[in-house]
Design an enzyme around this catalytic site. Structure first.
Site, short mmCIF file in Angstrom:
data_model
loop_
_atom_site.label_atom_id
_atom_site.label_comp_id
_atom_site.label_asym_id
_atom_site.label_seq_id
_atom_site.Cartn_x
_atom_site.Cartn_y
_atom_site.Cartn_z
N HIS A 282 132.93 84.44 63.93
CA HIS A 282 131.98 85.19 63.11
C HIS A 282 130.58 84.97 63.67
O HIS A 282 130.24 83.87 64.09
CB HIS A 282 132.03 84.72 61.65
CG HIS A 282 131.50 85.74 60.71
ND1 HIS A 282 130.16 85.98 60.57
CD2 HIS A 282 132.15 86.61 59.89
CE1 HIS A 282 130.00 86.96 59.68
NE2 HIS A 282 131.17 87.35 59.26
N ASP A 336 138.99 87.88 57.26
CA ASP A 336 140.16 88.73 57.51
C ASP A 336 141.43 87.94 57.79
O ASP A 336 142.51 88.53 57.90
CB ASP A 336 139.87 89.64 58.70
CG ASP A 336 138.85 90.71 58.33
OD1 ASP A 336 137.90 90.92 59.10
OD2 ASP A 336 138.99 91.30 57.24
C1 SDX Z 1 134.15 90.97 59.62
O1 SDX Z 1 129.27 90.51 60.24
C2 SDX Z 1 129.96 90.34 59.12
O2 SDX Z 1 129.52 89.81 58.12
C3 SDX Z 1 131.37 90.95 59.18
C4 SDX Z 1 132.28 90.59 58.01
C5 SDX Z 1 131.78 91.23 56.71
O3 SDX Z 1 132.07 90.69 55.63
O4 SDX Z 1 131.19 92.35 56.80
O5 SDX Z 1 132.35 89.20 57.84
C6 SDX Z 1 133.68 91.14 58.22
O6 SDX Z 1 133.93 91.84 60.43
C7 SDX Z 1 134.80 89.68 60.03
C8 SDX Z 1 135.11 89.62 61.55
C9 SDX Z 1 136.44 90.34 61.77
N1 SDX Z 1 136.71 90.47 63.22
C10 SDX Z 1 137.62 89.69 63.84
O7 SDX Z 1 138.27 88.80 63.29
C11 SDX Z 1 137.81 90.04 65.31
C12 SDX Z 1 137.85 88.76 66.15
N2 SDX Z 1 136.50 88.14 66.13
C13 SDX Z 1 135.64 88.38 67.24
O8 SDX Z 1 135.74 89.65 67.83
C14 SDX Z 1 134.22 87.88 67.03
O9 SDX Z 1 134.31 86.61 66.54
C15 SDX Z 1 133.27 88.67 66.14
C16 SDX Z 1 133.23 90.12 66.48
C17 SDX Z 1 133.66 88.52 64.71
C18 SDX Z 1 131.89 88.08 66.33
O10 SDX Z 1 131.52 88.36 67.62
P1 SDX Z 1 130.19 87.78 68.29
O11 SDX Z 1 129.38 87.03 67.30
O12 SDX Z 1 129.53 88.90 69.04
O13 SDX Z 1 130.72 86.69 69.30
P2 SDX Z 1 131.12 86.99 70.81
O14 SDX Z 1 132.16 88.08 70.88
O15 SDX Z 1 129.85 87.18 71.58
O16 SDX Z 1 131.82 85.63 71.22
C19 SDX Z 1 131.04 84.46 71.49
C20 SDX Z 1 131.99 83.51 72.17
C21 SDX Z 1 132.73 84.16 73.35
O17 SDX Z 1 133.10 83.11 74.23
P3 SDX Z 1 132.26 82.94 75.62
O18 SDX Z 1 132.37 84.26 76.37
O19 SDX Z 1 130.83 82.65 75.20
O20 SDX Z 1 132.95 81.79 76.32
O21 SDX Z 1 133.03 83.12 71.25
C22 SDX Z 1 134.28 83.61 71.72
C23 SDX Z 1 133.98 84.72 72.74
O22 SDX Z 1 135.05 84.84 73.64
N3 SDX Z 1 134.97 84.19 70.55
C24 SDX Z 1 136.29 84.19 70.40
C25 SDX Z 1 136.53 84.83 69.18
N4 SDX Z 1 135.37 85.21 68.65
C26 SDX Z 1 134.40 84.82 69.51
N5 SDX Z 1 137.28 83.70 71.18
C27 SDX Z 1 138.55 83.86 70.71
N6 SDX Z 1 138.86 84.47 69.53
C28 SDX Z 1 137.87 84.96 68.75
N7 SDX Z 1 138.19 85.57 67.61
#
Ligand code: SDX
Length: 403
Positions: A282, A336
């Protein structure tokens, strides 16, 4: 409906124009950490895992409130009096029905279409029926809030029956909000515990500060378009798998893992392939999402009453193993991760998980719509141009031969 309507009239950009900054702020992908508005609706402490709606801790609202009372709090800023709540509940009950024209339009949608696309189309179509755009009129604001809170669930349930080849059933005015939705969806009155837990899920999903779909709502609202277009814009944004669409993908992921014994090797492979684990991570939280904590408790309540779900054991094993591997990066379960297990136990089809998220988040989107109108300036951020410069047009016959 009697509500306090402080700051309703939209500020038509009267704010003194702020001269562009001499030196533009640095570019932040995804606007990470960049305040794009001021808001009094929801606060998040991502390090402590704390979440409040208008200053009230989410845990207290999930435990004691109802979705409609929470929606009133979010939208109008204060907990309603008993009379205000009764008025709001009555008004919503009286506006649950949806025009036959919208129902007939839905009958033309392909049954194979995703319910989020059906919801976005039908939410936008509401604007055709209430086209008077009178944002300066407090009654127009109140009417739009009631209509959207009341009709979004009816449209979600209607498409579910229509795509099964059935006629949608009319909402009942004698059932509370959550029970009526489950009734319209399943054609039978829900168990009291199921209805209570579903209502709590709506509270948990109602608002979450400036997430992507709420940001969409505020940007759309800032152009002074109608509230139906604002909600349709937000629905389209919520549908994405990185946002509201993740709850559906979590169950697909648990199915793919298949068993508790399969978790460790599956996670090893996913991490080695840099795969995003759905339901984890998140932008705001560096700890487990407080909503995931509450949803886990609701899931366990349902399992005690209606029987266990072995996928829950898989989820808990995945959370435990991921804590070691992803926890140090601040990646923990988000809202989620457990919500789909609750909805599955309630008998809700998987591709309706995100439309249910939209039903709840309509309250938050409307709260931000009102707040945006109260101190409006159209969103128009800048950019850092990285394209070509000063190129002269070349006649077709003088261009390099197509490769
Ligand atoms: C919701 O914003 C909100 O408030 C949203 C929400 C709401 O109530 O409205 O809370 C609802 O959307 C919840 C999120 C649901 N989505 C998912 O579960 C999808 C999986 N999660 C990721 O795609 C991610 O965590 C996000 C999209 C939620 C957040 O993305 P960010 O903040 O842009 O983080 P990022 O993609 O830039 O990742 C930063 C690092 C990366 O590693 P590095 O490249 O720096 O080594 O963290 C890693 C990412 O690879 N990472 C993950 C990960 N999420 C981030 N690695 C593995 N699994 C994950 N889920």
């Amino acid at each position: 409906m009697a509500v306090q309507t402080s700051g309703d009239a939209p500020d038509n950009g009267g704010a003194a124009a702020i001269p562009p900054a001499a030196v533009p702020p640095p570019f932040r992908p995804g606007l990470e950490g960049v305040p794009a508005t001021q808001s009094a609706i929801c606060s998040i402490d991502g390090n402590q895992g704390l979440l409040t709606y208008r200053g009230y801790p989410l845990e207290q609202l999930a435990q004691n409130s109802s979705f409609l009372e929470t929606a009133y709090l979010l939208i109008w800023g204060e907990l309603p009096t008993i009379f205000q709540l009764r008025d709001f509940e009555h008004d919503v009950q009286m506006h649950r029905r949806v025009s036959f024209r919208i129902r007939d339009m839905m009958k033309c949608f392909p049954a194979s279409g995703h319910p989020m696309d059906a919801l976005q189309a039908s939410a936008a179509s509401l604007g055709l029926f209430y086209s008077r755009r009178a944002l300066y009129d407090p009654q127009y604001i109140i009417d739009a809030v009631v209509r959207l809170i009341a009709k979004i669930p009816t449209m979600v349930a209607a498409f579910q029956l229509i795509r099964k080849g059935q006629d949608p059933i009319q909402p009942r005015e004698d059932l509370p909000y959550a029970a009526n939705f489950l009734y319209m969806l399943t054609e039978r009155e829900p168990d009291a515990l199921a209805a209570r837990i579903f209502d709590a899920c709506l509270i948990l999903h109602a608002e979450h500060s400036l997430n992507a779909s709420t940001f969409s709502a505020r940007v759309t609202a800032s152009t002074l378009t109608d509230p139906y277009a604002v909600v349709a814009s937000a629905v389209g944004t919520l549908a994405g798998p990185l946002h509201g669409g993740a709850n559906e993908d979590v169950l697909d992921m648990l199915d793919e893992i298949g068993s508790v014994e399969g978790v460790d090797s599956w996670l090893d492979r996913a991490i080695s392939q840099k795969q995003k684990i759905m339901g984890f991570g998140h932008r705001e939280y560096r700890v487990k999402d407080p909503r995931a904590v509450i949803l886990q408790g609701l899931a366990e309540e349902l399992f005690q009453r209606f029987g266990h779900d072995s996928m829950y054991d898989v989820a808990r094993r995945l959370e435990a193993v991921a804590a070691d591997r992803l926890g140090p990066k601040g990646i923990y379960p988000n809202v989620d991760f457990y919500s789909g297990l609750v909805y599955r136990k309630l008998g809700i089809p998987r591709d309706l998980f995100t439309p249910i998220f939209a039903i709840a988040r309509t309250a938050g989107w409307l709260a931000h719509w009102r707040e945006q109108l109260g101190a409006n300036r159209i969103y128009r951020p800048s950019q850092i141009y990285t394209g070509s410069v000063e190129r002269a047009w070349v006649p077709l016959d003088q261009r390099p031969a197509a490769t």
